[in-house]
Design an enzyme around this catalytic site. Structure first.
Site, PDB file in Angstrom:
ATOM      1  N   GLN A  76      40.107  29.871  37.038  1.00  0.00           N
ATOM      2  CA  GLN A  76      41.153  29.973  35.999  1.00  0.00           C
ATOM      3  C   GLN A  76      41.189  28.710  35.162  1.00  0.00           C
ATOM      4  O   GLN A  76      41.304  28.775  33.931  1.00  0.00           O
ATOM      5  CB  GLN A  76      42.509  30.251  36.647  1.00  0.00           C
ATOM      6  CG  GLN A  76      42.574  31.634  37.280  1.00  0.00           C
ATOM      7  CD  GLN A  76      43.911  31.945  37.916  1.00  0.00           C
ATOM      8  OE1 GLN A  76      44.770  31.066  38.029  1.00  0.00           O
ATOM      9  NE2 GLN A  76      44.096  33.180  38.338  1.00  0.00           N
ATOM     10  N   SER A  82      38.352  26.073  40.615  1.00  0.00           N
ATOM     11  CA  SER A  82      39.221  27.108  40.046  1.00  0.00           C
ATOM     12  C   SER A  82      38.590  27.736  38.813  1.00  0.00           C
ATOM     13  O   SER A  82      38.374  27.073  37.796  1.00  0.00           O
ATOM     14  CB  SER A  82      40.580  26.509  39.663  1.00  0.00           C
ATOM     15  OG  SER A  82      41.278  27.425  38.841  1.00  0.00           O
ATOM     16  N   ASP A 132      40.223  35.307  47.205  1.00  0.00           N
ATOM     17  CA  ASP A 132      41.305  36.301  47.210  1.00  0.00           C
ATOM     18  C   ASP A 132      41.276  37.201  48.438  1.00  0.00           C
ATOM     19  O   ASP A 132      42.160  38.037  48.616  1.00  0.00           O
ATOM     20  CB  ASP A 132      41.216  37.170  45.952  1.00  0.00           C
ATOM     21  CG  ASP A 132      41.572  36.373  44.703  1.00  0.00           C
ATOM     22  OD1 ASP A 132      42.294  35.362  44.824  1.00  0.00           O
ATOM     23  OD2 ASP A 132      41.126  36.759  43.609  1.00  0.00           O
ATOM     24  N   ARG A 182      54.383  28.799  40.294  1.00  0.00           N
ATOM     25  CA  ARG A 182      52.995  28.391  40.544  1.00  0.00           C
ATOM     26  C   ARG A 182      52.591  27.195  39.674  1.00  0.00           C
ATOM     27  O   ARG A 182      53.081  27.033  38.553  1.00  0.00           O
ATOM     28  CB  ARG A 182      52.054  29.587  40.324  1.00  0.00           C
ATOM     29  CG  ARG A 182      52.331  30.667  41.361  1.00  0.00           C
ATOM     30  CD  ARG A 182      51.386  31.829  41.253  1.00  0.00           C
ATOM     31  NE  ARG A 182      50.017  31.457  41.561  1.00  0.00           N
ATOM     32  CZ  ARG A 182      48.976  32.279  41.399  1.00  0.00           C
ATOM     33  NH1 ARG A 182      49.171  33.508  40.915  1.00  0.00           N
ATOM     34  NH2 ARG A 182      47.768  31.896  41.727  1.00  0.00           N
ATOM     35  N   LYS A 223      39.719  43.088  38.346  1.00  0.00           N
ATOM     36  CA  LYS A 223      40.878  42.525  37.648  1.00  0.00           C
ATOM     37  C   LYS A 223      40.454  41.376  36.729  1.00  0.00           C
ATOM     38  O   LYS A 223      40.859  41.325  35.563  1.00  0.00           O
ATOM     39  CB  LYS A 223      41.898  42.044  38.688  1.00  0.00           C
ATOM     40  CG  LYS A 223      43.208  41.552  38.105  1.00  0.00           C
ATOM     41  CD  LYS A 223      44.352  41.804  39.045  1.00  0.00           C
ATOM     42  CE  LYS A 223      44.435  40.875  40.222  1.00  0.00           C
ATOM     43  NZ  LYS A 223      44.894  39.524  39.860  1.00  0.00           N
ATOM     44  N   SER A 224      39.647  40.466  37.246  1.00  0.00           N
ATOM     45  CA  SER A 224      39.245  39.318  36.431  1.00  0.00           C
ATOM     46  C   SER A 224      38.522  39.767  35.169  1.00  0.00           C
ATOM     47  O   SER A 224      38.776  39.264  34.068  1.00  0.00           O
ATOM     48  CB  SER A 224      38.303  38.412  37.231  1.00  0.00           C
ATOM     49  OG  SER A 224      38.981  37.848  38.315  1.00  0.00           O
TER      50      SER A 224
HETATM   51  C1  S3P Z   1      40.791  34.348  39.061  1.00  0.00           C
HETATM   52  C2  S3P Z   1      40.492  33.175  39.719  1.00  0.00           C
HETATM   53  C3  S3P Z   1      41.021  32.838  41.057  1.00  0.00           C
HETATM   54  C4  S3P Z   1      41.574  34.057  41.775  1.00  0.00           C
HETATM   55  C5  S3P Z   1      42.419  34.904  40.874  1.00  0.00           C
HETATM   56  C6  S3P Z   1      41.631  35.385  39.673  1.00  0.00           C
HETATM   57  C7  S3P Z   1      40.222  34.584  37.724  1.00  0.00           C
HETATM   58  O1  S3P Z   1      42.067  31.904  40.898  1.00  0.00           O
HETATM   59  O2  S3P Z   1      42.312  33.653  42.902  1.00  0.00           O
HETATM   60  O3  S3P Z   1      42.904  36.035  41.591  1.00  0.00           O
HETATM   61  O4  S3P Z   1      40.254  35.743  37.250  1.00  0.00           O
HETATM   62  O5  S3P Z   1      39.716  33.626  37.139  1.00  0.00           O
HETATM   63  P1  S3P Z   1      41.791  30.314  40.892  1.00  0.00           P
HETATM   64  O6  S3P Z   1      40.973  30.019  39.714  1.00  0.00           O
HETATM   65  O7  S3P Z   1      43.153  29.693  40.822  1.00  0.00           O
HETATM   66  O8  S3P Z   1      41.101  30.033  42.184  1.00  0.00           O
END
Ligand code: S3P
Length: 443
Positions: A174, A172, A320, A126, A25-26
């Site tokens: 993200q 994080s 996750d 969120r 997914k990422s």
């Molecule tokens: C992700 C980072 C993670 C993960 C999310 C996908 C990403 O979140 O939990 O499902 O694709 O960068 P966080 O950065 O909030 O930990």
């Protein structure tokens, strides 16, 4: 009309056979984002055709990017270059996808047009200040609700963003990725330092698109000096989806499965490390590198698990996977203790509370703590009715718990499995999980 989906899993059984779970997914999100900003045509294989990644794809179509597919995981992106996005006609609706919203907020802060980002009920609850505050320090103009949540109203400040040297308060990927994307439009060198390693797909993929990124220990830096050159991307299977079967095959006696072509980037393999510490038998076969990312086949046979104190440094590397790791802990002999995982409270649901509630309904001694959980494993798992609270990974975790239950488990509110793993029920059935899926039309 929306559909409500209920999973019902019959107790017992074992997992057998081979499967290839869908694309990461990422990486799927990032392939659309960087492919859109590249010069030239990018071909993506193995793209995850699930709601979250499709929300990102639609957002870029709404900003004028011509994207063909997905057809059987293949997507063709006609990149418009770093400055080629166009103002969307309407707000960008990102559904359940935190990754889309947080990464896009950075990317859109430096455009020459304004945007509004919205999401579903879960995403709208969120925390977004973790991105809007550092972005504001770069000169971005983003309005949130009073609670610091979406909708995000972004005023594009093309040419006006300033670089930042940011030490992230939480681990994080993200937030890191958001700031790197903003840094591609800022004056000066933007740096992000992480308190613990998090997934590095953004950095790797930027390099794959020939965009300069500097890594110095836990600090990663980027400037606006660079362009993205289109490339071909082969997205491996998502280890976060594979995790359900890694746990399922470990806990169900007599299981023996192979999961093909799984991404084993070391920033994502915490689930394997934790399961191995619990005594699981997971063999890594045919290790290879595909498009700059390590990939392997994973062979799992069942083994009795034992409870452990989960090392805190593994938490971001398995962030996750905790819903299904809690199920593994419930099946392990003795106590498992997780701490340092307060981030789980702000995922698609409060994953500490929702998992503890569900496990307790199934008769498991699971005690939530502020930043984790303490589970006394090895007892019986009974049947019962639990709810996922609309969280895809909770729904799939409880389906896996059925393998060790002594009566059927009914899991309510499973429609969001489609956000990350629409094939879950079919692949689970192929691997011999006794799962049925009931769909009801609701309002
Ligand atoms: C992700 C980072 C993670 C993960 C999310 C996908 C990403 O979140 O939990 O499902 O694709 O960068 P966080 O950065 O909030 O930990």
């Amino acid at each position: 009309m929306s559909k409500s989906i209920t999973f019902i899993v019959q107790p017992g059984g074992q997992l057998q056979g081979e499967a290839r779970v869908p694309g990461d997914k990422s990486m799927s999100h990032r392939s659309i984002m960087l492919g859109s900003l590249a010069e030239g045509v990018t071909h993506v294989k193995g793209f995850l055709e699930a709601e979250d990644a499709l929300a990102t794809l639609q957002a870029f179509r709404d900003m004028g990017v011509q994207i063909e597919g997905p057809v059987d995981g293949c997507v063709t992106i006609h990149g418009v270059g770093k400055h080629g996005l166009k103002a969307p006609q309407k707000e960008l609706y990102l559904g359940n996808s935190g990754t889309s919203m947080r990464l896009l907020s950075g990317l859109l802060a430096g455009q020459s047009f304004n945007t509004v980002l919205t999401g579903d009920k879960s995403l709208s609850g969120r925390p977004m200040k973790r991105v809007t505050e550092p972005l504001a320090a770069m000169g971005a103009a983003i309005k949130t609700t009073d609670k610091g949540t979406a909708p995000l109203e972004i005023t594009g400040r093309a040419g006006q963003l300033q670089a930042i040297d940011y030490v992230m308060p939480m681990a994080s990927a993200q937030v890191k990725s958001c700031l790197l994307l903003a840094g591609m439009y800022a004056q000066g060198e933007t740096s992000v330092t992480e308190p613990a390693p998090t997934r590095d797909h953004t950095e790797r993929m930027l390099s794959g698109f020939s965009y300069p990124v500097k890594q110095d220990g836990s600090k990663v830096s980027i400037t606006a000096e660079g362009k993205l050159t289109a490339t071909d991307i082969d997205v491996p299977s998502d280890i976060s989806s594979a995790a359900f079967f890694l746990v399922g095959a470990s806990i169900a006696s007599g299981s023996d499965i192979v999961l093909r072509h799984v991404g084993i980037n070391p920033t994502r393999t915490g689930v394997i490390s934790i399961l191995r510490l619990m005594g699981a038998s997971i063999e890594i076969l045919n290790e290879r590198v595909v498009g700059g990312e390590p990939v392997a086949d994973l062979h799992v046979v069942s083994k009795p698990l034992k409870g452990i104190d989960i090392p805190e440094e593994l938490v971001p590397l398995a962030i996750d996977e905790f819903p299904v790791l809690f199920v593994a802990a419930a099946c392990a002999e003795g106590q498992t203790r997780l701490s340092g995982a307060e981030e789980l409270r702000v995922k698609e649901s409060d994953r500490i509370q929702v998992m503890a509630d569900g496990l307790q309904i199934l008769g498991v001694d699971a005690q939530p703590t502020a930043d984790g959980m303490v589970i006394q494993g090895g007892g019986k798992i009974s049947g019962g009715i639990v709810t996922s609270h609309g969280d895809h990974r909770i729904a799939m975790a409880f389906a896996i718990a059925g393998l060790r239950a002594n009566a059927p488990i009914t899991i309510l509110d499973c429609a969001n499995v489609n956000t990350s793993f629409p094939e879950f029920k079919d692949l689970a059935k192929n691997l011999c999980l006794a799962l049925v899926c009931e769909e009801n039309s609701g309002s």
